[in-house]
Design an enzyme around this catalytic site. Structure first.
Site, PDB file in Angstrom:
ATOM      1  N   LYS A 182       0.703  -9.428  -9.067  1.00 18.72           N
ATOM      2  CA  LYS A 182      -0.531  -9.023  -8.372  1.00 18.72           C
ATOM      3  C   LYS A 182      -1.404  -8.339  -9.408  1.00 18.72           C
ATOM      4  O   LYS A 182      -0.997  -7.352 -10.020  1.00 18.72           O
ATOM      5  CB  LYS A 182      -0.208  -8.074  -7.228  1.00 18.72           C
ATOM      6  N   MET A 207       0.842  -1.200   0.000  1.00 19.26           N
ATOM      7  CA  MET A 207       0.000   0.000   0.000  1.00 19.26           C
ATOM      8  C   MET A 207       0.877   1.250   0.000  1.00 19.26           C
ATOM      9  O   MET A 207       1.619   1.490   0.948  1.00 19.26           O
ATOM     10  CB  MET A 207      -0.944   0.005   1.214  1.00 19.26           C
ATOM     11  N   HIS A 265      -6.670  -9.589  -6.846  1.00 19.41           N
ATOM     12  CA  HIS A 265      -7.592  -8.647  -6.213  1.00 19.41           C
ATOM     13  C   HIS A 265      -8.947  -8.878  -6.881  1.00 19.41           C
ATOM     14  O   HIS A 265      -9.079  -8.651  -8.086  1.00 19.41           O
ATOM     15  CB  HIS A 265      -7.057  -7.226  -6.431  1.00 19.41           C
ATOM     16  N   GLY A 312      -5.216  -5.799   3.147  1.00 18.68           N
ATOM     17  CA  GLY A 312      -4.630  -4.470   3.108  1.00 18.68           C
ATOM     18  C   GLY A 312      -5.180  -3.543   4.168  1.00 18.68           C
ATOM     19  O   GLY A 312      -4.699  -3.477   5.299  1.00 18.68           O
ATOM     20  N   GLY A 328      -8.905  -8.578  -1.276  1.00 21.08           N
ATOM     21  CA  GLY A 328      -9.989  -7.620  -1.460  1.00 21.08           C
ATOM     22  C   GLY A 328     -11.084  -7.768  -0.424  1.00 21.08           C
ATOM     23  O   GLY A 328     -11.781  -8.781  -0.400  1.00 21.08           O
ATOM     24  N   GLY A 329     -11.195  -6.760   0.459  1.00 19.72           N
ATOM     25  CA  GLY A 329     -12.313  -6.685   1.400  1.00 19.72           C
ATOM     26  C   GLY A 329     -12.343  -7.763   2.470  1.00 19.72           C
ATOM     27  O   GLY A 329     -13.403  -8.048   3.027  1.00 19.72           O
ATOM     28  N   CYS A 348      -2.857  -1.704 -10.466  1.00 19.02           N
ATOM     29  CA  CYS A 348      -3.133  -0.319 -10.046  1.00 19.02           C
ATOM     30  C   CYS A 348      -3.794   0.455 -11.184  1.00 19.02           C
ATOM     31  O   CYS A 348      -3.292   0.470 -12.312  1.00 19.02           O
ATOM     32  CB  CYS A 348      -1.833   0.355  -9.621  1.00 19.02           C
TER      33      CYS A 348
HETATM   34  C1  LIG Z   1      -3.611   3.450   0.387  1.00 17.16           C
HETATM   35  C2  LIG Z   1      -3.497   2.292  -0.574  1.00 17.16           C
HETATM   36  C3  LIG Z   1      -2.373   2.175  -1.359  1.00 17.16           C
HETATM   37  C4  LIG Z   1      -2.229   1.077  -2.234  1.00 17.16           C
HETATM   38  N1  LIG Z   1      -1.073   0.922  -2.927  1.00 17.16           N
HETATM   39  C5  LIG Z   1      -0.879  -0.207  -3.667  1.00 17.16           C
HETATM   40  C6  LIG Z   1       0.379  -0.487  -4.272  1.00 17.16           C
HETATM   41  O1  LIG Z   1       1.358   0.261  -4.141  1.00 17.16           O
HETATM   42  N2  LIG Z   1       0.468  -1.633  -5.013  1.00 17.16           N
HETATM   43  C7  LIG Z   1      -0.588  -2.508  -5.170  1.00 17.16           C
HETATM   44  O2  LIG Z   1      -0.447  -3.546  -5.824  1.00 17.16           O
HETATM   45  N3  LIG Z   1      -1.769  -2.265  -4.585  1.00 17.16           N
HETATM   46  C8  LIG Z   1      -1.928  -1.156  -3.834  1.00 17.16           C
HETATM   47  N4  LIG Z   1      -3.110  -0.970  -3.183  1.00 17.16           N
HETATM   48  C9  LIG Z   1      -4.160  -2.012  -3.278  1.00 17.16           C
HETATM   49  C10 LIG Z   1      -3.984  -3.017  -2.141  1.00 17.16           C
HETATM   50  O3  LIG Z   1      -2.760  -3.711  -2.258  1.00 17.16           O
HETATM   51  C11 LIG Z   1      -5.128  -4.042  -2.104  1.00 17.16           C
HETATM   52  O4  LIG Z   1      -5.120  -4.754  -3.320  1.00 17.16           O
HETATM   53  C12 LIG Z   1      -6.486  -3.373  -1.940  1.00 17.16           C
HETATM   54  O5  LIG Z   1      -6.457  -2.414  -0.898  1.00 17.16           O
HETATM   55  C13 LIG Z   1      -7.569  -4.433  -1.643  1.00 17.16           C
HETATM   56  O6  LIG Z   1      -7.298  -5.109  -0.437  1.00 17.16           O
HETATM   57  P1  LIG Z   1      -8.074  -4.726   0.948  1.00 17.16           P
HETATM   58  O7  LIG Z   1      -9.532  -4.680   0.624  1.00 17.16           O
HETATM   59  O8  LIG Z   1      -7.706  -5.811   1.907  1.00 17.16           O
HETATM   60  O9  LIG Z   1      -7.564  -3.354   1.358  1.00 17.16           O
HETATM   61  C14 LIG Z   1      -3.266   0.133  -2.338  1.00 17.16           C
HETATM   62  C15 LIG Z   1      -4.419   0.274  -1.547  1.00 17.16           C
HETATM   63  C16 LIG Z   1      -4.536   1.334  -0.669  1.00 17.16           C
HETATM   64  C17 LIG Z   1      -5.765   1.446   0.202  1.00 17.16           C
END
Ligand SMILES: Cc1cc2nc3c(=O)[nH]c(=O)nc-3n(C[C@H](O)[C@H](O)[C@H](O)COP(=O)(O)O)c2cc1C
Length: 334
Positions: free
Chosen positions: A137, A16, A169, A231, A210-211, A98
């Site tokens: 990813k 993140m 994701h 995340g 995801g979530g 991303c």
């Molecule tokens: C603040 C933030 C920054 C993120 N930066 C990246 C990143 O640098 N690379 C990446 O693959 N995903 C990034 N993501 C996506 C997360 O890795 C993850 O796939 C996404 O938040 C879904 O997971 P979660 O629902 O558990 O948060 C970011 C997400 C957030 C919220």
């Protein structure tokens, strides 16, 4: 000292941007020895031409640790894979998920889901340049494509190039019309698609993302996939890692929040001497008391005081004292 730990991707903390920097990872590692940690995404050009001691350095305690890279130039990606290996990273992960405009402009992230041949060339070059695992990813789809056959073919191509681990994701990327932040909640998650990918590719390591936040959800996903990546919920409630250690890894010998703050204080003291600002570390700890008595006080104190000049370091010690008192209060109220 190189601390060698075996890689397990049963549970990992998601990369993140602006969150999972080296200080955050050190902090998270205090609460979990078993999860896999990922860096924020680093663009190939920054990794190659930037100040590596700033961009790529880490503490050995953070291991096992993956470097996530963003790029689509196969030579550059291969060079970064080599750099990651030489610096002791345990894995190199390519970002194919991303949706941000800036990332699209530079041709990396989710827009690469539309370029399977290019991605496959990149992965092939990365795999040939290093011995650490090269992982990807990605999302389950992009724009108007949310189709099992498309995803399965995309994964099939990358797999032929030598990638055996996929973090999926479970929400498709929308490249136009939604902000990256909105695209973290819209459109709907589709876990079934990830399960289907695992069913059709039993020899691949499939990590679902995801979530996901609750232990029951994690256990349920682990019945269908090889690992779970989490995340935001860990960033917001980092001490949930202690529960994950207990419930998923059967590790009951977990540090209390008080133990965590004591160890973190030692780290802060060491880092401040090296020129790190107190708030660069403490900003990641805002959620440490999530859901606990005194959590508001902890947050307020951090926001009022963590900008303290480094010379005024006693304030940080005071923050820790508050933490310890909160922990005691919580114990009394249990
Ligand atoms: C603040 C933030 C920054 C993120 N930066 C990246 C990143 O640098 N690379 C990446 O693959 N995903 C990034 N993501 C996506 C997360 O890795 C993850 O796939 C996404 O938040 C879904 O997971 P979660 O629902 O558990 O948060 C970011 C997400 C957030 C919220």
């Amino acid at each position: 000292m190189d601390i060698k730990k075996k890689i397990s991707r049963k549970i990992s903390v998601a990369p993140m941007m602006d969150c999972t920097d080296r200080h955050d990872r050190y902090f998270l590692r205090l609460m979990s020895t078993n999860v896999m940690l990922y860096s924020e995404m680093v663009a190939t050009k920054s990794a190659i031409h930037g100040d590596r001691s700033k961009i790529l350095s880490y503490s050995p305690e953070e291991k096992p640790l993956a470097l996530q890279v963003g790029g689509s130039d196969k030579k550059e990606l291969a060079e970064v894979a080599k750099i990651a290996e030489n610096m002791g990273y345990d894995e190199i992960n390519i970002n194919l998920g991303c949706p941000s405009k800036k990332v699209q402009k530079n041709m990396f992230g989710a827009c690469l889901m539309k370029e399977p041949d290019l991605v496959s060339d990149c992965i092939n070059e990365m795999v040939n340049s290093c011995k650490i695992p090269v992982t990807a990813k990605t999302r389950i789809g992009v724009d108007n494509i949310e189709d099992f056959e498309y995803l399965n073919n995309f994964i099939g191509k990358i797999r032929k190039a030598g990638c055996k681990t996929f973090i999926l994701h479970a929400r498709k990327a929308i490249l136009k019309g939604l902000s990256p932040k909105q695209n973290l909640n819209i459109p709907k998650l589709n876990y079934q698609m990830v399960y289907e990918i695992k069913k059709h590719n039993p020899d691949l390591e499939i990590i679902i993302n995801g979530g996901i936040s609750k232990i029951d959800e994690i256990k349920n996903h682990l019945n269908k996939c090889d690992g779970v990546m989490i995340g935001r919920s860990i960033y917001q409630n980092p001490y949930s890692l202690a529960e994950i250690e207990k419930e998923i890894f059967g590790n009951s010998d977990n540090p209390s929040r008080e133990d965590v703050t004591k160890k973190l204080l030692e780290y802060v003291e060491k880092e401040v001497k090296l020129g790190t600002k107190v708030n660069h570390i403490m900003r990641h700890t805002v959620g440490l008391y999530h859901g606990q008595i005194g959590s508001k006080e902890w947050k307020r104190y951090l926001s009022d005081n963590m900008m303290a000049r480094d010379s005024d370091f006693q304030k940080t010690k005071h923050i820790m004292t508050i933490a310890q008192n909160n922990e005691k209060a919580n114990k009394v109220n249990l």
